[in-house]
Design an enzyme around this catalytic site. Structure first.
Site, PDB file in Angstrom:
ATOM      1  N   ASP A 298       0.860  -1.160   0.000  1.00 58.72           N
ATOM      2  CA  ASP A 298       0.000   0.000   0.000  1.00 58.72           C
ATOM      3  C   ASP A 298       0.910   1.227   0.000  1.00 58.72           C
ATOM      4  OD1 ASP A 298      -2.206   1.631   0.073  1.00 58.72           O
ATOM      5  OD2 ASP A 298      -3.175   0.567   1.725  1.00 58.72           O
ATOM      6  N   TRP A 299       0.363   2.349  -0.447  1.00 58.49           N
ATOM      7  CA  TRP A 299       1.194   3.525  -0.700  1.00 58.49           C
ATOM      8  C   TRP A 299       1.820   4.049   0.612  1.00 58.49           C
ATOM      9  CZ3 TRP A 299       0.172   1.194  -4.652  1.00 58.49           C
ATOM     10  CH2 TRP A 299       0.322   1.684  -5.947  1.00 58.49           C
TER      11      TRP A 299
END
Length: 772
Positions: free
Chosen positions: A221-222
């Site tokens: 995930d970012w």
């Protein structure tokens, strides 16, 4: 293709580059081996692309809870094909979807972006989504692996969960995605049992890659990768975004010093190259052609997901006469959730528009529960300014919302950019005190006809930086305006780039003069009393359901409950349309003629609503999650960490098997416009046949549900269509896993098991025995 030979032509620097984003949304090209740039994009209801802006519109399908409410894997697969078509149109290779986390608690803020409380239904709907997208030549990344079932402190929280619950519930949908051939998986922000998921070798290497044989790539995930060696050794293949971060030169040094074997890097590059070949970014792209009508499919999916909870016979409306349409969401429907689930359709059909094209409609606001003002409803121009105020570029936007996250428009020089000014010419329809607002974080200057009405800084409360664009704070001013006179409105906000990435996100909001809530309520009651039918559209708001925070309660925001009671008292023929992505309390449910749940219905909301209310289409939805009468009745009622941890101490007791009382509506519940009889059930080994008959007077659809196994959970289902009087026999093949429990490994519970079939968990009239 010989990936090993391609890897042998790369030096360590190039290999390391490939493991980190080149920017917000892509991996870098490597021309020396014929590798093109690999582009990723958020979903799950559409394909936003690299531009987080309304200037790049997308088809907006209904929310994932609505997709799951269809219980229709063929329809979901078609939706996946449409998303692939959209992705190819936008140059996107990988869709960052679907979300497979479970509805552990109704307080989960991203409930709308997930499918169900049930792992089997989540897995089957998710698999159809993956198969449809990937059939279209676009990769998927089922997320968020794993136990990312709430939002509070999501970056740092440690989920304490038993291996039994992990295996039987939270890992099971991801296991199904691997069987469906998913090309990617996204690791979550949270930790599980003390280890953050981007470093969780036991689950990422041990379970996902080794035990299940997953051959795709694992993307973080970012900003979830926060370490060099632990994340590199933990199984994460790609750290997004980039190029800055804890990998790059730091990871290259770790390899050169022998702290991370180069073979680990080669394995990750191998996985990325395999992905690139699959999506056509390495070598000749496979020919993928489709011509799906996105508008028509969005409308069809919406009607199939609409779930009729109660109906005293008022629906479908026959010769409705005049309709009182009431509620802020009737005029401005909430068609999607926020955060990464947001896209920008080029049209939204409101209930007011959809019903107004079919009948005589009188509209009343009634009450407005929204905390922030809606974006100014007229076209505007975004001007990108340098330090001297010179315009670098101008771009039109359809409303008063300015948003570019990750990348600026290609003609904007990010090095010179210092500010963005949003300018709009607005002509009000009413004379009086209008409300203007700026929603965002940082310094802003708001002017009306050149006169400054606000010049100050808006601070970000709380600790989640994503809230700056997921749920930004707002400053309001009151401005007198005269109807028919044009005004020039502008908002100026400092802007620039950091590490090559942009973050521009603010909104110019507006609201017409208001006589006050009491007067609005009285007007709605008067209109309802004068019409043949009243339709109240009740909705949650972005402050209640969105990414980045959990819900405090399940009540409809504002005075909507009061409004519904007042309207129902004035007109007994009142239909309540619930426009929400997840459960809400409905204390008035027994006092109205019908309750129709539309979820977040996508861009064709109003057209689909007209189809269902007037009987052109049957409401096809069945609940993918149990709806409580009150929050305290649900099995899990807290998602707030204590000392940085959330303990899943309920173990496997979530969802419908865990209920000790009676909810408002059980898992699987939903009414249609015809009636059905459940005639017979037969079992041959683990094959179950169920006969059902349409006993009503019109064609209809039914979702036949089969429950089995030691936990009594959903084990199979099928969607049937039949004419009046027609009998249909469906066949369900019960999976082996339905009869297994986790006890340091999967153990089949041998002996006789009861198999039940019916229309919901609470309505299972047929049963038979199966011996395992």
């Amino acid at each position: 293709m010989d990936f090993d030979e391609l890897i042998s032509r790369l030096d360590l620097t190039d290999k390391i580059r490939l493991l980190t984003g080149a920017d917000m949304w892509s991996l870098p090209p490597l021309p020396q081996i014929g590798l093109d740039r690999l582009v990723m994009s958020d979903g799950p209801i559409g394909v936003r692309g690299e531009q987080w802006t309304a200037a790049d519109p997308s088809i907006a399908l209904p929310s994932p809870t609505a997709l799951a409410a269809t219980w229709d894997v063929d329809l979901v697969r078609r939706a996946g094909l449409l998303l692939a078509q959209e992705a190819r149109r936008k140059g996107v290779h990988v869709l960052l979807a679907p979300t497979l986390n479970l509805h552990r608690s109704p307080l989960g803020g991203r409930h709308f972006e997930c499918f169900s409380e049930d792992p089997y239904l989540t897995g089957e709907i998710g698999a159809a989504y993956v198969e449809g997208v990937q059939e279209g030549g676009v990769g998927t990344t089922p997320k968020h692996f794993v136990a990312n079932d709430f939002e509070t402190d999501r970056f740092t929280v440690d989920v304490q969960v038993s291996e039994r619950a992990l295996r039987e519930l939270y890992l099971r949908p991801f296991e199904r995605m691997v069987a469906a051939g998913a090309w990617g998986v996204m690791t979550a922000y949270n930790s599980v049992n003390g280890t953050t998921m981007t470093e969780h070798a036991e689950l990422v290497h041990g379970v996902l890659k080794d035990e299940w044989g997953f051959d795709g790539f694992v993307v973080s995930d970012w900003t979830a990768v926060r370490s060099t060696e632990p994340a590199a050794m933990g199984g994460t293949d790609v750290a997004m975004p980039g190029p800055s971060g804890p990998w790059g030169e730091l990871l290259e040094t770790a390899v050169r010093e022998g702290r991370v074997p180069e073979s680990v890097i080669d394995d990750r590059v191998h996985r990325i190259l395999r992905l690139a070949e699959r999506v056509g970014a390495l070598g000749e792209a496979p020919v993928r052609s489709s011509d799906i009508d996105g508008v028509a499919l969005a409308r069809e999916v919406a009607t199939r997901g609409f779930t009729l909870l109660t109906n005293d016979g008022i629906l479908p409306l026959r010769a409705p006469g005049t309709i009182a349409l009431i509620g802020s969401a009737a005029r401005e429907a909430r068609v999607m959730g926020g955060g990464s689930a947001q896209v920008f359709p080029d049209r939204i059909v409101s209930p007011l528009q959809g019903l107004g094209e079919r009948a005589e409609v009188r509209y009343a606001l009634g009450t407005d529960p929204r905390v922030r003002l809606s974006p100014l409803p007229c076209p505007a121009t975004a001007r990108f300014l340098d330090e001297e105020g010179t315009v670098l570029a101008e771009h039109p936007v359809p409303t008063g919302e300015a948003r570019w996250v990750g990348q600026l428009p290609p003609d904007v020089d990010g090095e010179r950019l210092r500010a963005v000014r949003l300018v709009a010419a607005y002509t009000p329809e009413e004379t009086g005190e209008h409300q203007l607002s700026v929603a965002g974080v940082g310094p802003f200057t708001l002017t009306v006809d050149g006169e400054t009405v606000f010049d100050g800084t808006i601070d970000l409360p709380g600790g989640d930086p994503a809230a700056a664009f997921l749920s930004p704070p707002e400053h309001r001013v009151s401005v007198p305006m005269t109807s028919g006179r044009p005004y020039e409105l502008s908002v100026t906000h400092p802007a620039g780039t950091f590490a090559g990435m942009a973050f521009v996100s603010f909104t110019l909001g507006h609201a017409d003069p208001s006589p006050g809530e009491d007067a609005l309520m009285a007007e709605a009651v008067r209109v309802a009393s004068e019409c043949d039918v009243a339709v109240v559209v009740a909705a949650t708001t972005p402050e209640v359901e969105s990414e980045g925070f959990d819900r405090a309660d399940l009540r409809l925001p504002g005075r909507q409950d009061e409004l519904i009671r007042a309207v129902a008292a004035a007109n007994p023929r009142t239909v309540v349309v619930v426009n929400a992505g997840s459960p809400v309390e409905m204390p008035w449910a027994d006092d109205v003629a019908a309750v129709l749940l539309t979820w977040f219905p996508g861009q064709e909301a109003g057209a689909a609503l007209a189809d269902v209310l007037f009987g052109d289409a049957e409401p096809g939805g069945r609940l993918p999650t149990t709806w409580p009468r009150a929050l305290q009745d649900a099995p899990v009622t807290t998602v707030t960490p204590r000392d940085g941890k959330v303990v899943y101490d309920e173990d496997v007791l979530i969802g419908y098997p865990a209920w000790k009382g009676t909810p408002a509506f059980w898992f699987g519940h939903g009414l249609g416009y015809t009636t059905w009889s459940y005639d017979s059930i037969a079992v041959d080994g683990t094959t179950v046949s169920v006969a059902v008959t349409n006993t009503g007077t019109r064609p209809g659809r039914e979702v036949v549900q089969v429950y089995a196994g030691p936990r009594g959970r959903l084990a199979g289902f099928d969607v049937v269509e039949a004419e009046p009087g027609q009998t249909i026999i469906i066949t369900v093949f019960l999976p082996e896993r339905a009869f297994q429990v986790w006890e340091d490994g999967w153990r089949t519970v041998e002996g006789e098991h009861t198999v039940r079939a019916g229309s919901s968990f609470a309505d299972l009239p047929l049963s038979a025995m199966v011996k395992i």
